[in-house]
Design a protein around this motif. Structure first.
Motif, PDB file in Angstrom:
ATOM      1  N   GLU A   1     -53.734 -38.089  -8.295  1.00  0.00           N
ATOM      2  CA  GLU A   1     -54.739 -36.791  -7.623  1.00  0.00           C
ATOM      3  C   GLU A   1     -56.112 -37.155  -7.013  1.00  0.00           C
ATOM      4  OE1 GLU A   1     -55.853 -35.617 -12.329  1.00  0.00           O
ATOM      5  OE2 GLU A   1     -53.903 -34.987 -12.084  1.00  0.00           O
ATOM      6  N   LEU A   2     -56.682 -38.905  -7.084  1.00  0.00           N
ATOM      7  CA  LEU A   2     -57.726 -38.453  -6.315  1.00  0.00           C
ATOM      8  C   LEU A   2     -57.382 -39.095  -4.818  1.00  0.00           C
ATOM      9  CD1 LEU A   2     -59.995 -40.977  -9.209  1.00  0.00           C
ATOM     10  CD2 LEU A   2     -60.262 -38.420  -8.334  1.00  0.00           C
ATOM     11  N   ILE A   3     -56.277 -39.883  -5.024  1.00  0.00           N
ATOM     12  CA  ILE A   3     -56.012 -40.104  -3.746  1.00  0.00           C
ATOM     13  C   ILE A   3     -55.283 -39.199  -2.338  1.00  0.00           C
ATOM     14  CG2 ILE A   3     -56.663 -42.640  -4.555  1.00  0.00           C
ATOM     15  CD1 ILE A   3     -53.306 -43.125  -3.438  1.00  0.00           C
ATOM     16  N   ASP A   4     -55.094 -39.862  -1.492  1.00  0.00           N
ATOM     17  CA  ASP A   4     -54.447 -38.572   0.086  1.00  0.00           C
ATOM     18  C   ASP A   4     -53.511 -39.685   0.158  1.00  0.00           C
ATOM     19  OD1 ASP A   4     -52.576 -37.767   2.047  1.00  0.00           O
ATOM     20  OD2 ASP A   4     -54.815 -37.643   2.627  1.00  0.00           O
ATOM     21  N   GLU A   5     -51.775 -39.269  -0.641  1.00  0.00           N
ATOM     22  CA  GLU A   5     -50.746 -40.506  -0.533  1.00  0.00           C
ATOM     23  C   GLU A   5     -50.339 -40.819   0.420  1.00  0.00           C
ATOM     24  OE1 GLU A   5     -48.204 -40.861  -4.059  1.00  0.00           O
ATOM     25  OE2 GLU A   5     -48.820 -39.432  -5.311  1.00  0.00           O
ATOM     26  N   ASP A   6     -50.346 -40.421   1.747  1.00  0.00           N
ATOM     27  CA  ASP A   6     -50.099 -40.171   3.229  1.00  0.00           C
ATOM     28  C   ASP A   6     -51.391 -41.349   3.293  1.00  0.00           C
ATOM     29  OD1 ASP A   6     -48.277 -38.944   2.754  1.00  0.00           O
ATOM     30  OD2 ASP A   6     -49.410 -36.534   3.144  1.00  0.00           O
ATOM     31  N   GLU A   7     -52.521 -41.501   2.797  1.00  0.00           N
ATOM     32  CA  GLU A   7     -53.571 -42.215   3.989  1.00  0.00           C
ATOM     33  C   GLU A   7     -53.947 -43.421   2.698  1.00  0.00           C
ATOM     34  OE1 GLU A   7     -58.509 -41.234   5.680  1.00  0.00           O
ATOM     35  OE2 GLU A   7     -56.660 -39.547   5.325  1.00  0.00           O
ATOM     36  N   ASP A   8     -54.570 -43.528   1.953  1.00  0.00           N
ATOM     37  CA  ASP A   8     -54.786 -44.261   0.603  1.00  0.00           C
ATOM     38  C   ASP A   8     -54.208 -45.446   0.241  1.00  0.00           C
ATOM     39  OD1 ASP A   8     -57.026 -43.397   1.248  1.00  0.00           O
ATOM     40  OD2 ASP A   8     -57.068 -41.518  -0.217  1.00  0.00           O
ATOM     41  N   SER A   9     -53.999 -45.797  -0.469  1.00  0.00           N
ATOM     42  CA  SER A   9     -53.544 -47.340  -0.894  1.00  0.00           C
ATOM     43  C   SER A   9     -53.476 -47.675  -2.444  1.00  0.00           C
ATOM     44  CB  SER A   9     -52.965 -48.685   0.391  1.00  0.00           C
ATOM     45  OG  SER A   9     -52.296 -49.326  -0.274  1.00  0.00           O
ATOM     46  N   VAL A  10     -53.133 -48.186  -3.044  1.00  0.00           N
ATOM     47  CA  VAL A  10     -53.486 -47.755  -4.517  1.00  0.00           C
ATOM     48  C   VAL A  10     -52.467 -49.420  -4.524  1.00  0.00           C
ATOM     49  CG1 VAL A  10     -53.876 -48.401  -7.073  1.00  0.00           C
ATOM     50  CG2 VAL A  10     -55.382 -46.004  -5.562  1.00  0.00           C
ATOM     51  N   VAL A  11     -52.825 -50.723  -5.307  1.00  0.00           N
ATOM     52  CA  VAL A  11     -51.801 -51.387  -5.818  1.00  0.00           C
ATOM     53  C   VAL A  11     -52.247 -52.511  -7.096  1.00  0.00           C
ATOM     54  CG1 VAL A  11     -50.050 -54.093  -5.180  1.00  0.00           C
ATOM     55  CG2 VAL A  11     -51.358 -52.500  -3.270  1.00  0.00           C
ATOM     56  N   ILE A  12     -51.033 -51.126  -7.528  1.00  0.00           N
ATOM     57  CA  ILE A  12     -51.174 -52.220  -9.692  1.00  0.00           C
ATOM     58  C   ILE A  12     -50.559 -53.258 -10.215  1.00  0.00           C
ATOM     59  CG2 ILE A  12     -51.154 -51.088 -12.257  1.00  0.00           C
ATOM     60  CD1 ILE A  12     -51.482 -48.454 -10.977  1.00  0.00           C
ATOM     61  N   TYR A  13     -51.367 -54.335  -9.959  1.00  0.00           N
ATOM     62  CA  TYR A  13     -50.119 -55.595 -11.125  1.00  0.00           C
ATOM     63  C   TYR A  13     -50.006 -55.637 -12.731  1.00  0.00           C
ATOM     64  CZ  TYR A  13     -51.433 -57.295  -6.237  1.00  0.00           C
ATOM     65  OH  TYR A  13     -50.986 -57.334  -4.478  1.00  0.00           O
ATOM     66  N   ARG A  14     -49.146 -55.538 -13.098  1.00  0.00           N
ATOM     67  CA  ARG A  14     -48.901 -55.765 -14.547  1.00  0.00           C
ATOM     68  C   ARG A  14     -48.611 -57.094 -14.598  1.00  0.00           C
ATOM     69  NH1 ARG A  14     -45.219 -50.978 -16.013  1.00  0.00           N
ATOM     70  NH2 ARG A  14     -43.933 -51.823 -13.848  1.00  0.00           N
ATOM     71  N   PHE A  15     -49.188 -57.497 -16.628  1.00  0.00           N
ATOM     72  CA  PHE A  15     -48.676 -58.626 -16.918  1.00  0.00           C
ATOM     73  C   PHE A  15     -48.719 -58.184 -17.856  1.00  0.00           C
ATOM     74  CE2 PHE A  15     -52.198 -59.405 -12.962  1.00  0.00           C
ATOM     75  CZ  PHE A  15     -51.171 -59.973 -12.075  1.00  0.00           C
ATOM     76  N   ARG A  16     -48.116 -59.120 -18.321  1.00  0.00           N
ATOM     77  CA  ARG A  16     -48.515 -59.536 -20.065  1.00  0.00           C
ATOM     78  C   ARG A  16     -49.020 -59.508 -21.163  1.00  0.00           C
ATOM     79  NH1 ARG A  16     -41.818 -60.518 -21.365  1.00  0.00           N
ATOM     80  NH2 ARG A  16     -40.884 -59.366 -19.803  1.00  0.00           N
ATOM     81  N   SER A  17     -50.285 -60.808 -19.974  1.00  0.00           N
ATOM     82  CA  SER A  17     -51.572 -60.883 -21.188  1.00  0.00           C
ATOM     83  C   SER A  17     -52.514 -61.647 -19.407  1.00  0.00           C
ATOM     84  CB  SER A  17     -51.174 -61.919 -21.453  1.00  0.00           C
ATOM     85  OG  SER A  17     -50.564 -63.422 -21.076  1.00  0.00           O
ATOM     86  N   MET A  18     -53.505 -61.652 -19.871  1.00  0.00           N
ATOM     87  CA  MET A  18     -54.568 -62.146 -19.723  1.00  0.00           C
ATOM     88  C   MET A  18     -53.532 -63.120 -18.439  1.00  0.00           C
ATOM     89  SD  MET A  18     -58.676 -62.284 -19.639  1.00  0.00           S
ATOM     90  CE  MET A  18     -59.135 -63.115 -18.081  1.00  0.00           C
ATOM     91  N   PRO A  19     -53.753 -62.822 -17.094  1.00  0.00           N
ATOM     92  CA  PRO A  19     -53.382 -64.167 -16.412  1.00  0.00           C
ATOM     93  C   PRO A  19     -54.567 -65.754 -15.922  1.00  0.00           C
ATOM     94  CG  PRO A  19     -53.867 -62.444 -14.956  1.00  0.00           C
ATOM     95  CD  PRO A  19     -54.175 -61.384 -16.428  1.00  0.00           C
ATOM     96  N   ALA A  20     -54.152 -66.796 -15.748  1.00  0.00           N
ATOM     97  CA  ALA A  20     -55.217 -67.634 -15.840  1.00  0.00           C
ATOM     98  C   ALA A  20     -56.647 -67.191 -14.501  1.00  0.00           C
ATOM     99  CB  ALA A  20     -54.788 -68.560 -15.254  1.00  0.00           C
TER     100      ALA A  20
END
Length: 85
Positions: free
Chosen positions: A51-70
């Protein structure tokens, strides 16, 4: 789950994205947030970011981990997390 969110958003929307993410995650550096969240929180965060971004102009990358990485910081840590549980 542990997530790392990185974004590149137009200056018109960057403060709204940053303000929203600060409510849910730990600010690490400019345009970088991380933290432990539930599956429900994850879905809410994704929906609100859409809702907050413009998907034609902005970029959000989400990395998922099972636990906190080193994690290793070289140089000055912008916003020290301390001992996060």
């Amino acid at each position: 789950m542990y997530v790392l969110i990185v974004y590149d958003v137009n200056v018109k929307r960057v403060n709204n994205v940053k303000k929203f993410l600060r409510q849910h995650l730990h600010w690490v550096q400019n345009s970088v947030f991380e933290g432990e969240i539930t599956k429900a929180e994850f879905e809410r965060i994704k929906a609100t970011l859409r809702e907050l971004i413009d998907e034609d102009e902005d970029s959000v990358v989400i990395y998922r981990f099972r636990s906190m990485p080193a994690r290793e910081v070289i140089g000055v840590e912008k916003n020290p997390m301390g001992d996060v549980i």
